[in-house]
Design a protein around this motif. Sequence first.
Motif, PDB file in Angstrom:
ATOM      1  N   ASP A   1       5.999   9.465  -0.793  1.00  0.00           N
ATOM      2  CA  ASP A   1       4.710   9.138  -0.174  1.00  0.00           C
ATOM      3  C   ASP A   1       3.940   8.316  -1.211  1.00  0.00           C
ATOM      4  O   ASP A   1       3.235   8.861  -2.055  1.00  0.00           O
ATOM      5  N   ILE A   2       4.091   7.005  -1.150  1.00  0.00           N
ATOM      6  CA  ILE A   2       3.584   6.132  -2.216  1.00  0.00           C
ATOM      7  C   ILE A   2       2.113   5.793  -1.976  1.00  0.00           C
ATOM      8  O   ILE A   2       1.753   5.299  -0.897  1.00  0.00           O
ATOM      9  N   PRO A   3       1.236   6.043  -2.957  1.00  0.00           N
ATOM     10  CA  PRO A   3      -0.184   5.721  -2.796  1.00  0.00           C
ATOM     11  C   PRO A   3      -0.398   4.212  -2.656  1.00  0.00           C
ATOM     12  O   PRO A   3       0.262   3.420  -3.329  1.00  0.00           O
ATOM     13  N   GLU A   4      -1.328   3.844  -1.815  1.00  0.00           N
ATOM     14  CA  GLU A   4      -1.687   2.439  -1.635  1.00  0.00           C
ATOM     15  C   GLU A   4      -2.104   1.802  -2.962  1.00  0.00           C
ATOM     16  O   GLU A   4      -1.858   0.615  -3.207  1.00  0.00           O
ATOM     17  N   ALA A   5      -2.700   2.607  -3.835  1.00  0.00           N
ATOM     18  CA  ALA A   5      -3.173   2.095  -5.129  1.00  0.00           C
ATOM     19  C   ALA A   5      -2.038   1.474  -5.942  1.00  0.00           C
ATOM     20  O   ALA A   5      -2.261   0.521  -6.697  1.00  0.00           O
ATOM     21  N   MET A   6      -0.828   1.997  -5.803  1.00  0.00           N
ATOM     22  CA  MET A   6       0.310   1.451  -6.553  1.00  0.00           C
ATOM     23  C   MET A   6       0.654   0.043  -6.063  1.00  0.00           C
ATOM     24  O   MET A   6       0.954  -0.850  -6.854  1.00  0.00           O
ATOM     25  N   TYR A   7       0.605  -0.135  -4.756  1.00  0.00           N
ATOM     26  CA  TYR A   7       0.884  -1.459  -4.198  1.00  0.00           C
ATOM     27  C   TYR A   7      -0.199  -2.462  -4.600  1.00  0.00           C
ATOM     28  O   TYR A   7       0.088  -3.608  -4.942  1.00  0.00           O
ATOM     29  N   VAL A   8      -1.443  -2.017  -4.545  1.00  0.00           N
ATOM     30  CA  VAL A   8      -2.561  -2.893  -4.911  1.00  0.00           C
ATOM     31  C   VAL A   8      -2.453  -3.322  -6.372  1.00  0.00           C
ATOM     32  O   VAL A   8      -2.593  -4.503  -6.712  1.00  0.00           O
ATOM     33  N   ALA A   9      -2.178  -2.349  -7.253  1.00  0.00           N
ATOM     34  CA  ALA A   9      -2.083  -2.646  -8.682  1.00  0.00           C
ATOM     35  C   ALA A   9      -0.941  -3.614  -8.971  1.00  0.00           C
ATOM     36  O   ALA A   9      -1.089  -4.555  -9.765  1.00  0.00           O
ATOM     37  N   GLU A  10       0.210  -3.397  -8.324  1.00  0.00           N
ATOM     38  CA  GLU A  10       1.363  -4.279  -8.571  1.00  0.00           C
ATOM     39  C   GLU A  10       1.105  -5.675  -8.009  1.00  0.00           C
ATOM     40  O   GLU A  10       1.519  -6.677  -8.613  1.00  0.00           O
ATOM     41  N   THR A  11       0.425  -5.750  -6.872  1.00  0.00           N
ATOM     42  CA  THR A  11       0.069  -7.065  -6.324  1.00  0.00           C
ATOM     43  C   THR A  11      -0.811  -7.825  -7.296  1.00  0.00           C
ATOM     44  O   THR A  11      -0.626  -9.028  -7.521  1.00  0.00           O
ATOM     45  N   GLU A  12      -1.779  -7.126  -7.903  1.00  0.00           N
ATOM     46  CA  GLU A  12      -2.651  -7.773  -8.895  1.00  0.00           C
ATOM     47  C   GLU A  12      -1.854  -8.237 -10.103  1.00  0.00           C
ATOM     48  O   GLU A  12      -2.147  -9.282 -10.688  1.00  0.00           O
ATOM     49  N   ASN A  13      -0.830  -7.463 -10.493  1.00  0.00           N
ATOM     50  CA  ASN A  13       0.041  -7.891 -11.601  1.00  0.00           C
ATOM     51  C   ASN A  13       0.734  -9.199 -11.258  1.00  0.00           C
ATOM     52  O   ASN A  13       0.834 -10.106 -12.090  1.00  0.00           O
ATOM     53  N   TYR A  14       1.234  -9.310 -10.028  1.00  0.00           N
ATOM     54  CA  TYR A  14       1.900 -10.540  -9.592  1.00  0.00           C
ATOM     55  C   TYR A  14       0.929 -11.723  -9.608  1.00  0.00           C
ATOM     56  O   TYR A  14       1.289 -12.834 -10.022  1.00  0.00           O
ATOM     57  N   VAL A  15      -0.304 -11.486  -9.149  1.00  0.00           N
ATOM     58  CA  VAL A  15      -1.309 -12.559  -9.130  1.00  0.00           C
ATOM     59  C   VAL A  15      -1.627 -13.007 -10.555  1.00  0.00           C
ATOM     60  O   VAL A  15      -1.705 -14.210 -10.841  1.00  0.00           O
ATOM     61  N   ARG A  16      -1.787 -12.035 -11.482  1.00  0.00           N
ATOM     62  CA  ARG A  16      -2.077 -12.386 -12.878  1.00  0.00           C
ATOM     63  C   ARG A  16      -0.914 -13.166 -13.494  1.00  0.00           C
ATOM     64  O   ARG A  16      -1.124 -14.146 -14.225  1.00  0.00           O
ATOM     65  N   ASP A  17       0.317 -12.727 -13.216  1.00  0.00           N
ATOM     66  CA  ASP A  17       1.486 -13.436 -13.739  1.00  0.00           C
ATOM     67  C   ASP A  17       1.539 -14.864 -13.206  1.00  0.00           C
ATOM     68  O   ASP A  17       1.874 -15.800 -13.932  1.00  0.00           O
ATOM     69  N   TYR A  18       1.192 -15.024 -11.930  1.00  0.00           N
ATOM     70  CA  TYR A  18       1.216 -16.360 -11.325  1.00  0.00           C
ATOM     71  C   TYR A  18       0.164 -17.252 -11.976  1.00  0.00           C
ATOM     72  O   TYR A  18       0.421 -18.421 -12.275  1.00  0.00           O
ATOM     73  N   ASP A  19      -1.008 -16.679 -12.216  1.00  0.00           N
ATOM     74  CA  ASP A  19      -2.078 -17.427 -12.885  1.00  0.00           C
ATOM     75  C   ASP A  19      -1.637 -17.847 -14.292  1.00  0.00           C
ATOM     76  O   ASP A  19      -1.890 -18.983 -14.727  1.00  0.00           O
ATOM     77  N   THR A  20      -0.960 -16.941 -14.998  1.00  0.00           N
ATOM     78  CA  THR A  20      -0.476 -17.249 -16.351  1.00  0.00           C
ATOM     79  C   THR A  20       0.524 -18.399 -16.313  1.00  0.00           C
ATOM     80  O   THR A  20       0.484 -19.313 -17.158  1.00  0.00           O
ATOM     81  N   ARG A  21       1.436 -18.370 -15.321  1.00  0.00           N
ATOM     82  CA  ARG A  21       2.428 -19.452 -15.205  1.00  0.00           C
ATOM     83  C   ARG A  21       1.747 -20.787 -14.896  1.00  0.00           C
ATOM     84  O   ARG A  21       2.124 -21.824 -15.441  1.00  0.00           O
ATOM     85  N   LEU A  22       0.722 -20.746 -14.024  1.00  0.00           N
ATOM     86  CA  LEU A  22      -0.016 -21.973 -13.715  1.00  0.00           C
ATOM     87  C   LEU A  22      -0.699 -22.524 -14.959  1.00  0.00           C
ATOM     88  O   LEU A  22      -0.673 -23.733 -15.223  1.00  0.00           O
ATOM     89  N   ARG A  23      -1.308 -21.631 -15.739  1.00  0.00           N
ATOM     90  CA  ARG A  23      -2.011 -22.064 -16.948  1.00  0.00           C
ATOM     91  C   ARG A  23      -1.054 -22.672 -17.971  1.00  0.00           C
ATOM     92  O   ARG A  23      -1.408 -23.595 -18.713  1.00  0.00           O
ATOM     93  N   SER A  24       0.181 -22.167 -18.008  1.00  0.00           N
ATOM     94  CA  SER A  24       1.175 -22.735 -18.942  1.00  0.00           C
ATOM     95  C   SER A  24       1.552 -24.158 -18.539  1.00  0.00           C
ATOM     96  O   SER A  24       2.096 -24.915 -19.333  1.00  0.00           O
ATOM     97  N   GLN A  25       1.242 -24.520 -17.276  1.00  0.00           N
ATOM     98  CA  GLN A  25       1.515 -25.877 -16.776  1.00  0.00           C
ATOM     99  C   GLN A  25       0.241 -26.725 -16.727  1.00  0.00           C
ATOM    100  O   GLN A  25       0.230 -27.805 -16.142  1.00  0.00           O
ATOM    101  N   GLY A  26      -0.835 -26.202 -17.333  1.00  0.00           N
ATOM    102  CA  GLY A  26      -2.083 -26.957 -17.368  1.00  0.00           C
ATOM    103  C   GLY A  26      -2.930 -26.817 -16.120  1.00  0.00           C
ATOM    104  O   GLY A  26      -3.860 -27.598 -15.900  1.00  0.00           O
ATOM    105  N   LEU A  27      -2.622 -25.820 -15.264  1.00  0.00           N
ATOM    106  CA  LEU A  27      -3.399 -25.585 -14.045  1.00  0.00           C
ATOM    107  C   LEU A  27      -4.059 -24.214 -14.123  1.00  0.00           C
ATOM    108  O   LEU A  27      -3.947 -23.529 -15.127  1.00  0.00           O
ATOM    109  N   ASP A  28      -4.732 -23.829 -13.052  1.00  0.00           N
ATOM    110  CA  ASP A  28      -5.250 -22.467 -12.908  1.00  0.00           C
ATOM    111  C   ASP A  28      -5.367 -22.163 -11.418  1.00  0.00           C
ATOM    112  O   ASP A  28      -5.126 -23.031 -10.573  1.00  0.00           O
ATOM    113  N   LEU A  29      -5.708 -20.923 -11.094  1.00  0.00           N
ATOM    114  CA  LEU A  29      -5.773 -20.533  -9.692  1.00  0.00           C
ATOM    115  C   LEU A  29      -6.806 -21.341  -8.909  1.00  0.00           C
ATOM    116  O   LEU A  29      -6.572 -21.713  -7.752  1.00  0.00           O
ATOM    117  N   LYS A  30      -7.938 -21.639  -9.535  1.00  0.00           N
ATOM    118  CA  LYS A  30      -8.993 -22.386  -8.846  1.00  0.00           C
ATOM    119  C   LYS A  30      -8.471 -23.753  -8.409  1.00  0.00           C
ATOM    120  O   LYS A  30      -8.675 -24.182  -7.267  1.00  0.00           O
TER     121      LYS A  30
END
Length: 429
Positions: A302-331
Amino acid sequence: MSLTKSEVIEKNKYELQFSVDKATFDAAVNAVYRKQVKSITVPGFRKGKAPRSIIEKMYGTGVFYEDAINDLIPAAYTDAAKESGLEIVGQPEFDVVSIDENGLVLSAKVYVKPDVEIKDYFGIEVEKEVTEVTEEELDKEIETVRERNSREIEVTDRAAEMGDTTVIDFEGFCDGVAFEGGKGTDYALKLGSGSFIPGFEEQIVGKSIDEEFDVNVTFPEEYHAKDLAAKPAVFKVKIHSITRVELPVLDDDFAKDVSEFDTFDEYKADLKAKIEKRHETAAENAVEDKIVEALIEKLEADIPEAMYVAETENYVRDYDTRLRSQGLDLKTYFKYTGMNLDALREQMRPQAERQVKARLALEKIAALENVEATEEDINGEYQKIAEAYGIEVEQVKSSIDASAIAEDMKVKKALDLVKEKAVFTVKEA
């Protein structure tokens, strides 16, 4: 600062209460006062010189409480969470329980990792697809390297041919009138690239340097400029130069130039081996994906929703980091794609859910099978991370706790164990 209560309030959710003694709380309030008093004006006092008691009298006793509490929460909560011994996941919800002569009492509602059950994880049946290296694939790879090592040769003794690059001036006219965007100077056009209106490039074939001529075309019906769609046009064109690409001969000299081998046969054999290895890696990754999917199917939790939310935020942060390494950002990414943060989260959510379930399954298997990470495992992983980021191992060790590395290694070893005991059927892709 200490934990005073830890109780279950619903499945996988706890409430922690923890206290901050009066002396610590008063010190935090006083620190906020000293920081903020510089910008507070009180009649009868020079700016920044009003006593704390006067400001509190004017604005209320708790004028500095909120900022003081925010300053105290990180350390107080960290100590309480550690003392609770719970495996907390996601972000806590904080609340103030009381502020009195004894100090401050705070509460944090937290989610914890769920109890997990998994059975029959050994003997999973998996189909492994093996891809043979074809001559066509090998030739294509060699041709790519050949094109990378080509050179441009200036052509002066013949007219333009398909495949040549011509440098041209051009100007387009509809009904004898020049139209906007139809003019170019010293434009490099590769004949056969299809980058101009259909029929344009074909009419340059056979023309020579310094020759001036007309190109007659009709704009496509679906042309982006509606005022030109389906209309006939005449382009006045002049060729300034012609170049062609010269590809190197596939011989021993080519092999020496592009590799460490002395003969073309050796180079080709090595390239084939590398492609085979690539295919094998892809096949192994596909096998692991199938095994993980099978484990997720066998997982009961019975997996808490909080775990999914936290992992989704990790993916978003990782994506932002990859964009920044290419000279971009989320905005910037959102500006050009028309997406927003919620849409990106929605896109990342399925991956995050899969990762949470896979990790829980493998952690449980590691516990059931007494899988441990050795010091050699941990040091090896530190070395891999250091090499991947081009930094010193000691720098990695100072940034990532060994216990986190150990947990990751146990998960990896659990997957290796399940894979080792899987039943494989091999078929050609």
